[in-house]
Design a protein around this motif. Structure first.
Motif, PDB file in Angstrom:
ATOM      1  N   LYS A   1       6.876  18.915  -0.416  1.00 22.76           N
ATOM      2  CA  LYS A   1       5.815  18.581   0.548  1.00 22.76           C
ATOM      3  C   LYS A   1       5.268  17.179   0.304  1.00 22.76           C
ATOM      4  N   LEU A   2       5.118  16.809  -0.975  1.00 20.24           N
ATOM      5  CA  LEU A   2       4.619  15.476  -1.300  1.00 20.24           C
ATOM      6  C   LEU A   2       5.588  14.398  -0.833  1.00 20.24           C
ATOM      7  N   THR A   3       6.882  14.667  -0.976  1.00 27.17           N
ATOM      8  CA  THR A   3       7.881  13.705  -0.504  1.00 27.17           C
ATOM      9  C   THR A   3       7.756  13.482   0.995  1.00 27.17           C
ATOM     10  N   GLN A   4       7.558  14.572   1.732  1.00 29.40           N
ATOM     11  CA  GLN A   4       7.372  14.454   3.186  1.00 29.40           C
ATOM     12  C   GLN A   4       6.094  13.680   3.515  1.00 29.40           C
ATOM     13  N   SER A   5       5.021  13.945   2.747  1.00 26.73           N
ATOM     14  CA  SER A   5       3.757  13.245   2.988  1.00 26.73           C
ATOM     15  C   SER A   5       3.903  11.753   2.714  1.00 26.73           C
ATOM     16  N   ILE A   6       4.618  11.406   1.659  1.00 24.54           N
ATOM     17  CA  ILE A   6       4.842   9.995   1.326  1.00 24.54           C
ATOM     18  C   ILE A   6       5.626   9.300   2.427  1.00 24.54           C
ATOM     19  N   GLU A   7       6.642   9.987   2.952  1.00 26.47           N
ATOM     20  CA  GLU A   7       7.438   9.406   4.041  1.00 26.47           C
ATOM     21  C   GLU A   7       6.570   9.160   5.286  1.00 26.47           C
ATOM     22  N   LYS A   8       5.659  10.093   5.565  1.00 24.17           N
ATOM     23  CA  LYS A   8       4.783   9.930   6.727  1.00 24.17           C
ATOM     24  C   LYS A   8       3.840   8.739   6.555  1.00 24.17           C
TER      25      LYS A   8
ATOM     26  N   LYS B   1       3.460   5.413   8.854  1.00 28.19           N
ATOM     27  CA  LYS B   1       2.179   4.934   9.391  1.00 28.19           C
ATOM     28  C   LYS B   1       1.938   3.474   9.027  1.00 28.19           C
ATOM     29  N   MET B   2       2.242   3.117   7.784  1.00 29.33           N
ATOM     30  CA  MET B   2       2.025   1.738   7.333  1.00 29.33           C
ATOM     31  C   MET B   2       2.922   0.766   8.097  1.00 29.33           C
ATOM     32  N   ALA B   3       4.140   1.221   8.401  1.00 25.46           N
ATOM     33  CA  ALA B   3       5.071   0.353   9.127  1.00 25.46           C
ATOM     34  C   ALA B   3       4.593   0.098  10.549  1.00 25.46           C
ATOM     35  N   ASP B   4       3.967   1.131  11.164  1.00 29.03           N
ATOM     36  CA  ASP B   4       3.511   1.005  12.557  1.00 29.03           C
ATOM     37  C   ASP B   4       2.089   0.463  12.666  1.00 29.03           C
ATOM     38  N   HIS B   5       1.376   0.378  11.550  1.00 36.44           N
ATOM     39  CA  HIS B   5      -0.041   0.014  11.581  1.00 36.44           C
ATOM     40  C   HIS B   5      -0.227  -1.473  11.886  1.00 36.44           C
ATOM     41  N   ASP B   6      -1.327  -1.784  12.496  1.00 35.29           N
ATOM     42  CA  ASP B   6      -1.697  -3.179  12.756  1.00 35.29           C
ATOM     43  C   ASP B   6      -1.877  -3.894  11.411  1.00 35.29           C
ATOM     44  N   GLN B   7      -1.001  -4.887  11.159  1.00 33.00           N
ATOM     45  CA  GLN B   7      -1.002  -5.542   9.863  1.00 33.00           C
ATOM     46  C   GLN B   7      -2.253  -6.401   9.625  1.00 33.00           C
ATOM     47  N   SER B   8      -3.027  -6.641  10.663  1.00 31.88           N
ATOM     48  CA  SER B   8      -4.275  -7.403  10.489  1.00 31.88           C
ATOM     49  C   SER B   8      -5.450  -6.496  10.142  1.00 31.88           C
TER      50      SER B   8
ATOM     51  N   LEU C   1      -5.087  -0.494   6.275  1.00 30.45           N
ATOM     52  CA  LEU C   1      -3.944  -0.548   5.372  1.00 30.45           C
ATOM     53  C   LEU C   1      -4.349  -0.163   3.947  1.00 30.45           C
ATOM     54  N   ARG C   2      -5.568  -0.602   3.556  1.00 31.35           N
ATOM     55  CA  ARG C   2      -6.038  -0.268   2.220  1.00 31.35           C
ATOM     56  C   ARG C   2      -6.213   1.246   2.082  1.00 31.35           C
ATOM     57  N   ALA C   3      -6.735   1.894   3.120  1.00 31.73           N
ATOM     58  CA  ALA C   3      -6.921   3.341   3.080  1.00 31.73           C
ATOM     59  C   ALA C   3      -5.577   4.070   2.985  1.00 31.73           C
ATOM     60  N   LEU C   4      -4.589   3.588   3.766  1.00 38.16           N
ATOM     61  CA  LEU C   4      -3.258   4.192   3.700  1.00 38.16           C
ATOM     62  C   LEU C   4      -2.631   3.999   2.330  1.00 38.16           C
ATOM     63  N   ASN C   5      -2.836   2.813   1.751  1.00 38.55           N
ATOM     64  CA  ASN C   5      -2.284   2.530   0.434  1.00 38.55           C
ATOM     65  C   ASN C   5      -2.903   3.433  -0.628  1.00 38.55           C
ATOM     66  N   GLU C   6      -4.235   3.682  -0.517  1.00 36.66           N
ATOM     67  CA  GLU C   6      -4.895   4.577  -1.463  1.00 36.66           C
ATOM     68  C   GLU C   6      -4.383   6.008  -1.306  1.00 36.66           C
ATOM     69  N   GLU C   7      -4.150   6.416  -0.046  1.00 36.45           N
ATOM     70  CA  GLU C   7      -3.588   7.746   0.192  1.00 36.45           C
ATOM     71  C   GLU C   7      -2.199   7.860  -0.441  1.00 36.45           C
TER      72      GLU C   7
ATOM     73  N   ARG D   1      -1.022   6.059  -2.948  1.00 31.27           N
ATOM     74  CA  ARG D   1      -1.163   6.032  -4.398  1.00 31.27           C
ATOM     75  C   ARG D   1      -1.529   7.417  -4.936  1.00 31.27           C
ATOM     76  N   GLY D   2      -2.379   8.133  -4.213  1.00 34.96           N
ATOM     77  CA  GLY D   2      -2.766   9.479  -4.627  1.00 34.96           C
ATOM     78  C   GLY D   2      -1.581  10.433  -4.653  1.00 34.96           C
ATOM     79  N   TYR D   3      -0.756  10.368  -3.580  1.00 35.52           N
ATOM     80  CA  TYR D   3       0.440  11.207  -3.543  1.00 35.52           C
ATOM     81  C   TYR D   3       1.383  10.876  -4.701  1.00 35.52           C
ATOM     82  N   GLU D   4       1.601   9.584  -4.925  1.00 34.86           N
ATOM     83  CA  GLU D   4       2.547   9.169  -5.967  1.00 34.86           C
ATOM     84  C   GLU D   4       2.059   9.566  -7.352  1.00 34.86           C
ATOM     85  N   ASP D   5       0.741   9.463  -7.596  1.00 32.38           N
ATOM     86  CA  ASP D   5       0.185   9.884  -8.883  1.00 32.38           C
ATOM     87  C   ASP D   5       0.388  11.380  -9.101  1.00 32.38           C
ATOM     88  N   GLU D   6       0.209  12.159  -8.009  1.00 30.26           N
ATOM     89  CA  GLU D   6       0.405  13.604  -8.130  1.00 30.26           C
ATOM     90  C   GLU D   6       1.861  13.932  -8.409  1.00 30.26           C
TER      91      GLU D   6
END
Length: 605
Positions: free
Chosen positions: A553-560, A564-571, A576-582, A584-589
């Protein structure tokens, strides 16, 4: 970090061939460098020059003042008339070195089983290597240079040496330079990699796995690099990434980059197709070893062995020297008969062994390569099913690293690695359906090992491997067994489990010896797995299943999140910071769960 030694514009040529061409590099405090490259490309030459054991045609090598360099040559340079003790510690009394904890650890790790008073000339190749290593490591060196240190060492010896080198100096102290084809060892001890090729030295960050990733990226960016080498490296990277969680719990390179690179790379072996083809060629009956024992005068080697080899089975055999590995292989190929029990072989079984002795080449030593291959089969099939491909012996030679000019070279003039590869080709062209590889990695560089592994990935038969090369063993086999006390034991935990069992066995032996010496009675230490109750084991297995589901499940969440980061407005930096923190949380788990998975796997064995 302080500079220790370096080369400036270093060049050298042999017989008109440029080996090193204007190489400049440096070794700093804390560097742990592994050197890779094809045989003959100059790894050992560069090390000898850096160790000031020779001089280049141009350029210079410089050391800082007072630098103490320890150097281990590939060749045996010990005085054959010396005793083991004299070779290692000279005239020093035992109390002088025995009071040093590091010296005692080196003696226990390398020469505990070697007669202290034996003459060097009377030792085996493996024993001489251990003595040479002990002599070097017992010295106080600022820099240690090792040329193929794992030659003749068994799995335990390689494991001990890696641990010693990792803990020998404090971080950012000392320097290590090592040439070896043992890729597991490279990953364990190296923090940097130097690839020697085409007269130059190309640096990479990290050990062998990180080097493979960076090399694939380099090759993708440079289309002129040969595609075959790139494909082999990508295939190897795919195996490294998709291996057991033990390989990915502490990754040495970015997982997302690795995933992107291997997204379109299939598994290294199509097990379903290979198994199907193996059954077609072998039938369901291969070799059944039934309650078999083998005894020699005064010694029981194998006791009540029960092993039914399956079509397409790929098994590695581990064990100390004298454990009975060769005897077990003899039961499979028919050169050894059991003193009790029986061995049953299928009617279509054809067993061939790639031995350490290069016996297949003996009668052809004065013949050129082209004469030898002209006497072999006209074709060889690689792959299975729709991907099957017919190769001529010449194409197979090319795949194993031979070029056109090698065709006219007499067998006796080939290098050790070339003879080894030609031996494999001759055996494969016999079309056996059971292949036994006895220490097959001797004299091969890392690229040729990858080529051999790639070839074996398409070989549709039963494969039995005995090797001290841990990386190769794990790469080409799907399961491992060991011989303990004449009994065959499955190793669900692979080489790590084998090393743990050996440590426990030595602890029990040491405790029994101490008990005997002091005339007291103590109970032998029990293994971890023996101490685990049935309820605890079931609970651990249940938790393992839960962890595996959560990791999916975590692998699927990381892929999602990546999507999202790829489609997100880069400005939108906040988003982007919120997505990155999300992320990071998955990867730490994931990291935490994989560590727990490893602990539980050790517990249940």
């Amino acid at each position: 970090m302080a500079h220790l030694l370096g080369a400036e514009n270093l060049s050298i040529a042999f017989n008109g061939r440029v080996i090193l061409d204007g190489v400049s590099l440096g070794l700093n405090e804390g560097d742990r460098v592994g050197m890779v490259g094809r045989n003959g490309d100059g790894k050992s030459t560069l090390m000898r020059l850096l160790a000031k054991r020779g001089e280049g045609d141009n350029g210079r090598v410089t050391w800082v003042g007072g630098l103490n360099v320890g150097y281990l040559d590939q060749q045996d340079v010990l005085d054959g008339d010396m005793s083991v003790g004299e070779a290692i510690v000279g005239d020093a009394d035992e109390h002088e070195w025995a009071s040093n904890r590091t010296a005692r650890d080196i003696m226990d790790g390398l020469v505990k089983e070697v007669d202290w008073h034996a003459k060097i000339a009377d030792l085996s190749g493996g024993q001489k290597r251990r003595v040479a290593l002990a002599k070097l490591l017992i010295g106080d060196h600022d820099v240690i240079m090792l040329d193929e240190p794992t030659n003749h060492l068994d799995v335990e010896g390689v494991h001990w040496l890696a641990n010693h080198l990792k803990n020998r100096w404090r971080p950012n102290q000392g320097g290590l330079l090592v040439v070896t084809h043992d890729r597991w060892f490279l990953d364990e001890v190296s923090t940097r990699t130097w690839e020697v090729h085409d007269g130059m030295v190309e640096p990479f960050e990290g050990g062998y796995a990180a080097y493979i990733l960076q090399r694939v990226e380099r090759d993708r960016q440079n289309a002129s690099i040969e595609s075959k080498r790139q494909n082999l490296a990508k295939k190897e990277l795919a195996w490294l990434r998709r291996g057991a969680p033990a390989r990915t719990s502490k990754p040495k390179f970015r997982i997302d980059a690795a995933n992107e690179l291997i997204a379109d790379v299939p598994e290294v072996r199509n097990k379903v197709e290979l198994a199907s083809l193996a059954v077609t060629r072998l039938g369901k009956d291969v070799v059944d070893i039934l309650d078999a024992s083998v005894s020699y005068p005064g010694k029981d080697v194998l006791k009540k062995i029960e092993w039914r080899l399956a079509p397409g089975e790929r098994t590695g055999i581990l064990g100390v020297n004298g454990a009975g590995k060769s005897t077990l292989l003899g039961l499979i190929d028919g050169t050894v008969e059991p003193t009790e029990g029986r061995v049953k072989r299928g009617k279509t079984v054809k067993v061939v062994t790639l031995s350490q002795k290069l016996d297949e080449l003996t009668e052809f030593l004065n013949d050129p390569v082209r004469v030898v291959i002209s006497q072999l089969r006209t074709s060889y099939t690689v792959g299975a099913g729709s991907k099957a491909q017919e190769l001529t012996p010449g194409q197979l030679l090319e795949r194993l690293g031979f070029s056109n000019h090698h065709l006219s070279t007499p067998i006796k003039d080939l290098s050790g690695g070339q003879k080894r590869r030609l031996q494999l080709l001759m055996i494969l062209l016999e079309q056996p359906n059971i292949l036994i590889l006895d220490e097959p990695t001797n004299d091969l560089d890392t690229d040729m090992l990858a080529a051999m592994e790639d070839l074996l990935d398409t070989w549709p038969g039963t494969l039995i491997v005995v090797s001290h090369d841990r990386y190769f063993l794990e790469r080409v086999t799907d399961q491992q067994y060991t011989l303990f006390g004449g009994k065959l034991r499955h190793l669900p935990g692979g080489v790590d489990e084998y090393l743990r069992l050996r440590t426990e066995e030595e602890a029990r032996t040491g405790a029994a010896s101490s008990s005997s010496a002091s005339s007291t009675t103590t109970q032998p230490a029990s293994s971890d797995s023996a101490a685990v109750s049935g309820a605890e084991r079931r609970a651990a297995q249940k938790e393992i299943s839960t962890i595996e589901r959560r990791l999916q499940k975590l692998t699927q969440s990381i892929e999602k999140v990546h999507a999202k980061m790829a489609d997100h407005d880069q400005s939108d930096f906040d988003g982007l910071r919120a997505l990155n923190e999300e992320l990071r949380g998955y990867e730490d788990e994931v990291a935490s769960l994989e560590e727990r998975w490893l602990e539980l796997s050790e517990l249940v064995g």
